[in-house]
Design a protein around this motif. Structure first.
Motif, PDB file in Angstrom:
ATOM      1  N   ARG A 128       0.849  -1.204   0.000  1.00 48.03           N
ATOM      2  CA  ARG A 128       0.000   0.000   0.000  1.00 48.03           C
ATOM      3  C   ARG A 128       0.881   1.249   0.000  1.00 48.03           C
ATOM      4  NH1 ARG A 128      -2.327   3.685   3.723  1.00 48.03           N
ATOM      5  NH2 ARG A 128      -1.633   2.483   5.528  1.00 48.03           N
ATOM      6  N   THR A 131       2.692   1.609  -3.404  1.00 49.18           N
ATOM      7  CA  THR A 131       1.787   2.064  -4.457  1.00 49.18           C
ATOM      8  C   THR A 131       1.451   3.540  -4.263  1.00 49.18           C
ATOM      9  OG1 THR A 131       0.863  -0.136  -4.590  1.00 49.18           O
ATOM     10  CG2 THR A 131      -0.418   1.598  -5.601  1.00 49.18           C
ATOM     11  N   ASN A 132       1.317   3.889  -3.003  1.00 48.58           N
ATOM     12  CA  ASN A 132       1.059   5.266  -2.658  1.00 48.58           C
ATOM     13  C   ASN A 132       2.169   6.201  -3.129  1.00 48.58           C
ATOM     14  OD1 ASN A 132      -1.053   6.470  -1.272  1.00 48.58           O
ATOM     15  ND2 ASN A 132       0.427   7.087   0.304  1.00 48.58           N
ATOM     16  N   TYR A 135       1.869   6.507  -6.791  1.00 46.72           N
ATOM     17  CA  TYR A 135       0.729   7.360  -7.138  1.00 46.72           C
ATOM     18  C   TYR A 135       1.108   8.835  -7.009  1.00 46.72           C
ATOM     19  CZ  TYR A 135      -4.056   9.223  -6.879  1.00 46.72           C
ATOM     20  OH  TYR A 135      -5.222   9.932  -7.082  1.00 46.72           O
ATOM     21  N   ILE A 136       1.772   9.150  -5.919  1.00 46.72           N
ATOM     22  CA  ILE A 136       2.164  10.539  -5.676  1.00 46.72           C
ATOM     23  C   ILE A 136       3.181  10.995  -6.728  1.00 46.72           C
ATOM     24  CG2 ILE A 136       3.443  11.999  -4.057  1.00 46.72           C
ATOM     25  CD1 ILE A 136       1.908  10.427  -1.829  1.00 46.72           C
ATOM     26  N   GLN A 139       1.319  11.692  -9.890  1.00 45.47           N
ATOM     27  CA  GLN A 139       0.598  12.967  -9.807  1.00 45.47           C
ATOM     28  C   GLN A 139       1.556  14.148 -10.006  1.00 45.47           C
ATOM     29  OE1 GLN A 139      -2.834  14.072  -8.589  1.00 45.47           O
ATOM     30  NE2 GLN A 139      -3.274  12.216  -9.713  1.00 45.47           N
ATOM     31  N   LYS A 140       2.735  14.042  -9.406  1.00 41.85           N
ATOM     32  CA  LYS A 140       3.719  15.121  -9.549  1.00 41.85           C
ATOM     33  C   LYS A 140       4.171  15.238 -10.994  1.00 41.85           C
ATOM     34  CE  LYS A 140       6.062  15.563  -5.113  1.00 41.85           C
ATOM     35  NZ  LYS A 140       7.328  15.342  -4.413  1.00 41.85           N
TER      36      LYS A 140
ATOM     37  N   TYR B  84      -3.170  14.090  -2.821  1.00 42.70           N
ATOM     38  CA  TYR B  84      -2.517  13.010  -2.075  1.00 42.70           C
ATOM     39  C   TYR B  84      -1.063  13.317  -1.751  1.00 42.70           C
ATOM     40  CZ  TYR B  84      -6.679  10.219  -2.311  1.00 42.70           C
ATOM     41  OH  TYR B  84      -7.961   9.777  -2.129  1.00 42.70           O
ATOM     42  N   ASN B  85      -0.426  14.093  -2.599  1.00 43.33           N
ATOM     43  CA  ASN B  85       0.951  14.497  -2.276  1.00 43.33           C
ATOM     44  C   ASN B  85       0.950  15.359  -1.012  1.00 43.33           C
ATOM     45  OD1 ASN B  85       3.742  15.017  -2.529  1.00 43.33           O
ATOM     46  ND2 ASN B  85       3.311  16.899  -3.660  1.00 43.33           N
ATOM     47  N   TYR B  88      -0.037  13.136   2.132  1.00 49.76           N
ATOM     48  CA  TYR B  88       0.956  12.200   2.672  1.00 49.76           C
ATOM     49  C   TYR B  88       2.247  12.874   3.077  1.00 49.76           C
ATOM     50  CZ  TYR B  88      -1.866   8.139   1.694  1.00 49.76           C
ATOM     51  OH  TYR B  88      -2.865   7.208   1.715  1.00 49.76           O
ATOM     52  N   ASN B  89       2.631  13.916   2.352  1.00 46.65           N
ATOM     53  CA  ASN B  89       3.923  14.540   2.651  1.00 46.65           C
ATOM     54  C   ASN B  89       3.795  15.793   3.507  1.00 46.65           C
ATOM     55  OD1 ASN B  89       5.339  12.527   1.287  1.00 46.65           O
ATOM     56  ND2 ASN B  89       5.033  13.564  -0.685  1.00 46.65           N
ATOM     57  N   GLU B 114      -4.810   5.684   8.616  1.00 43.93           N
ATOM     58  CA  GLU B 114      -3.648   4.884   9.030  1.00 43.93           C
ATOM     59  C   GLU B 114      -3.996   3.985  10.218  1.00 43.93           C
ATOM     60  OE1 GLU B 114      -0.766   4.519   7.326  1.00 43.93           O
ATOM     61  OE2 GLU B 114      -1.822   5.759   5.874  1.00 43.93           O
ATOM     62  N   THR B 131      -5.798   2.758  -3.785  1.00 40.06           N
ATOM     63  CA  THR B 131      -4.656   3.573  -4.206  1.00 40.06           C
ATOM     64  C   THR B 131      -4.135   3.097  -5.555  1.00 40.06           C
ATOM     65  OG1 THR B 131      -4.085   3.889  -1.909  1.00 40.06           O
ATOM     66  CG2 THR B 131      -2.376   4.400  -3.495  1.00 40.06           C
TER      67      THR B 131
END
Lengths: 190, 190
Positions: A128, A131-132, A135-136, A139-140, B84-85, B88-89, B114, B131
């Motif tokens: 997870r 993959t996350n 994914y990020i 997106q970037k 999501y960036n 998560y960050n 989480e 995801t």
């Protein structure tokens, strides 16, 4: 570093596995060696595996109807790559993956990944998280395509892959940014 | 459909939860209602939540240095969205999310997600799968940007969101494809 140690340290950042569990996990990976220029995935292929890079550098790329190459991702040690759409949806590959340098990878099949995720909560947690991250990053990459400011995109690229400028031919960096080699030199020297 | 039932049916496609487990899972979501045009995430915001769309249609978009709007995603019922960036960050939002129509969403905080993933293997499984779908959609979006063939991109868009052409103003569909409204009409009528 040995492939097994590299993968173990990579996993340990996210998931807690006993040595026995990790040995079992690792037994599902197949080590493969490729020469510079060799192809791992070609457009149209059936895709069954994902690849963990142990050494060397790969590129995932797409060639459009006007024969222009776009680089989606450079994959260096501890990065994972595949055509995930083809892998999960069992459709023919839309992208290509090949080797910029000689490379060693560990290959994991989709069915083994699913089996391992079902067997161990910690392995599901690792995938997870992995993959996350993918994914990020995707997106970037998408935002960088939408952003016309080439200087910002170049700085983002170097932040993502600090060692890239010395490792990868300049025309590939230009293909990642979607600019000419001349523009790239100007950005690098500014 | 009631928000709880919609989420339960959505989760049940991927994960097996008892009614008691689902009730506990659902208790972590906060229902929110928005009016057409309202903003959910603005560029620069701190982002703590992701959003499951119950009704209506949202758009996630980016405005570049030349004030050109690009739409990353339309989010309809049972789709999830956030930056999501940023989530998560813990960086400021780079994108915007607002409402094309009146909308109801369920909001889940990152810390609750989480916690729930750690508590239930099946919930971790669901979020890995979710995801993964997001990652694949993002890769497809990236490829569609690299592909100069506007007709193919338009057909992909309609395959992804069949009801879109009647639901969303034409100028937004054009902004998703990166074409003028005139080109869009020509594609639609061809």
């Amino acid at each position: 570093m040995e492939a097994k140690t590299l993968l173990q340290e990579h996993i340990a950042k996210t998931a807690s596995l006993t040595q026995e569990e990790f040995d079992y996990f690792f037994s599902h990976f197949k080590p493969l060696s490729f020469k510079k220029g060799q192809t791992i995935i070609s457009e149209g292929d059936k895709v069954d595996c994902e690849y963990f890079v142990v050494s060397g550098c790969l590129k995932a790329f797409f060639i459009n109807d006007e024969i222009k190459m776009y680089i989606l991702q450079f994959a260096m040690p501890t990065w994972w790559t595949s055509d995930y759409n083809a892998l999960y949806n069992q459709t023919p590959a839309q992208i290509n993956v090949d080797c910029i340098t000689d490379a060693e990878v560990l290959c994991l099949s989709s069915s083994d990944r699913e089996k391992l995720c079902a067997e161990f909560h910690q392995i599901e947690h690792f995938f997870r998280w992995r993959t996350n991250k993918g994914y990020i990053a995707s997106q970037k990459r998408l935002l960088s395509f939408m952003n016309n400011n080439v200087k910002t995109r170049y700085e983002e690229l170097l932040a993502l892959y600090p060692q890239l400028y010395n490792l990868v031919p300049k025309h590939l960096i230009a293909a990642y940014l979607g600019v000419s080699r001349e523009t790239l030199s100007r950005l690098h020297n500014s």
